[in-house]
Scaffold this active site. Structure first.
Site, short mmCIF file in Angstrom:
data_model
loop_
_atom_site.label_atom_id
_atom_site.label_comp_id
_atom_site.label_asym_id
_atom_site.label_seq_id
_atom_site.Cartn_x
_atom_site.Cartn_y
_atom_site.Cartn_z
CG PHE A 85 40.96 56.92 18.63
CD1 PHE A 85 40.56 55.66 18.21
CD2 PHE A 85 42.20 57.39 18.20
CE1 PHE A 85 41.36 54.89 17.37
CE2 PHE A 85 43.00 56.63 17.35
CZ PHE A 85 42.58 55.38 16.94
CG ASP A 115 46.11 61.01 23.36
OD1 ASP A 115 46.96 61.59 22.65
OD2 ASP A 115 45.54 59.95 23.02
CE LYS A 153 46.26 60.97 14.39
NZ LYS A 153 45.45 60.57 15.53
C1 LIG Z 1 45.55 59.23 16.25
C2 LIG Z 1 45.52 59.25 17.72
C3 LIG Z 1 46.28 58.34 18.49
C4 LIG Z 1 47.05 57.20 17.86
O1 LIG Z 1 48.09 57.61 17.03
P1 LIG Z 1 48.76 56.54 16.04
O2 LIG Z 1 49.96 57.26 15.50
O3 LIG Z 1 47.74 56.19 15.01
O4 LIG Z 1 49.13 55.36 16.87
C5 LIG Z 1 46.29 58.49 19.85
N1 LIG Z 1 45.57 59.45 20.44
C6 LIG Z 1 44.82 60.33 19.76
C7 LIG Z 1 44.08 61.39 20.48
C8 LIG Z 1 44.76 60.25 18.37
O5 LIG Z 1 43.98 61.10 17.69
#
Ligand SMILES: *Cc1c(COP(=O)(O)O)cnc(C)c1O
Length: 400
Positions: free
Chosen positions: A145, A230, A259
């Site tokens: 994700f 990520d 986040k």
């Molecule tokens: C939540 C998340 C995203 C996306 O972040 P948004 O601010 O919702 O665009 C990308 N990578 C990971 C691992 C995430 O948990």
């Protein structure tokens, strides 16, 4: 109760009538939050074990973050990158020093940061890696994700995230997460980068086999491929270290953060990493109106100050061990995955069927997320041992 006295049903009705149906929110209408607790419009209190998908690592409205935001609201909120502002430079330096990286590129959402990291990796492959223009590939993991932009859903393996949105951005290859041999046979001279979550969050808090991430690093070094980590969800103390890769002694070339980078106050994300790699971006290549705005940078600086004490990393390690031990004792649980104050609690089929568990938890005052047979537990890192015991007690009651 606060000034807005519409009953919960009316709020949900307005959302259904006037809001796009992009989500299926749990039927509770939140109005206030403090620390690890929230209150709904009817005045009911809930312990928050959801933690805003780890955007609330410092709890709701951490006083130091709210103070930083209020002070900056009275000074300057937006300069755009057409001009300098007095928060951008200090934020970049302080975040780089905290994370041991060289260069910071601020943006707004996590998805935007991932998208930007892919752009940088492609350009780097053409300029430095001698990959023929237009042919670079990025290797990603199944069940990843990384967000919801069109390019990101182009490399999602979740059919629901893709259906109806094609044509997709080409240039991505997928391998099973945690399988180094599959990665070895997929990385070629055309590979610009390998892009992974060090712990797969949305997939169910999946920690890869021991040594995997170090082997990925070695493979990238041997083949001249960039490693993009990520850490939008796994970073910023969630797993008990500043970055999840710190547990493995592994460094990525580019890392995406989001986040909790703004402690849940406003959108703020970043690509951080090697100066030579981020250096392929030159004026005019890339940009964002709100990226690096002084309000977000002022809050981000306050987040860095909180993380620099090491207190939240330590809380996550110590309380996380306690949380995992307590969850493992529960009936109806087949596996507890994760690291720090972050757990994917796999339930037996029988326990996850019937009336949604999350509804029964909420009736008893606990908010938590359930998906595909597991509960996702990620309380704010300000949660106390007593609050963890209380929350786990509620989960135990509901599973019993
Ligand atoms: C939540 C998340 C995203 C996306 O972040 P948004 O601010 O919702 O665009 C990308 N990578 C990971 C691992 C995430 O948990």
């Amino acid at each position: 109760m606060t000034a807005d006295v519409l009953p919960a049903q009316e709020h949900m009705g307005l959302a259904a009538s006037w809001g796009a149906h992009d989500s299926e929110p749990f039927p509770v209408v939140l109005a206030e939050g403090e620390g690890a607790w929230v209150r709904d419009v009817t005045g009911r209190r809930y312990l928050d074990f959801h933690g805003g998908y780890s955007a609330l690592n410092f709890g709701h409205r951490h006083p130091a973050l709210v103070a930083a935001a209020k002070a900056q609201l009275d000074r300057l909120t937006l300069s755009t990158r057409a001009f300098h502002n007095d928060q951008y430079g200090p934020f970049c330096r302080e975040l780089a020093e905290l994370t041991g990286t060289e260069t910071v590129l601020p943006s707004n959402s996590g998805g935007e940061a991932v998208d930007t990291a892919v752009k940088i990796a492609r350009k780097w492959a053409y300029q430095v890696g001698h990959v023929p223009e237009g042919t670079a590939e990025v290797v990603v993991a199944a069940a990843n994700f990384h967000g919801r932009t069109l390019s990101i859903v182009s490399f999602s393996t979740n059919p629901a995230h893709r259906a109806g949105f094609g044509p997709f951005t080409p240039g991505f290859r997928t391998v099973p997460f945690g399988d180094i041999d599959a990665l070895r046979s997929t990385v070629t001279g055309a590979t610009a980068a390998v892009c992974l979550e060090p712990v797969q969050g949305e997939a169910g808090v999946i920690v890869p086999p021991k040594g995997y991430l170090a082997e990925v690093r070695q493979l990238c070094d041997d083949t001249g491929t960039l490693l993009i980590a990520d850490e939008v969800q796994s970073g910023l103390a969630r797993t008990g270290e500043t970055l999840a890769l710190d547990h493995e002694g592994v460094r990525a070339d580019l890392t995406t953060l989001g986040k909790s980078l703004s402690g849940g106050l406003l959108p703020l994300s970043a690509v951080i990493g090697r100066a030579d790699v981020l250096g392929v971006i030159t004026p005019g290549d890339h940009g964002s109106t709100f990226g690096g705005n002084p309000l977000a940078c002022a809050v981000g600086r306050a987040v860095v100050r909180l993380l620099a004490t090491g207190e939240f990393q330590e809380r996550s390690r110590e309380l996380g061990a306690h949380l995992h031990a307590r969850l493992r004792e529960l009936d109806g649980v087949t596996e507890v995955r994760g690291r720090g104050l972050w757990a994917g609690v796999q339930l037996t089929e029988e326990r996850s069927a019937g009336k949604r568990i999350t509804e029964r938890l909420a009736e008893r005052g606990l908010l938590c997320k359930e998906s595909r047979g597991h509960l996702r537990v990620a309380p704010p890192l300000v949660v106390t041992r007593e609050e963890i015991d209380r929350g786990v007690g509620i989960i135990a009651d509901v599973l019993a």
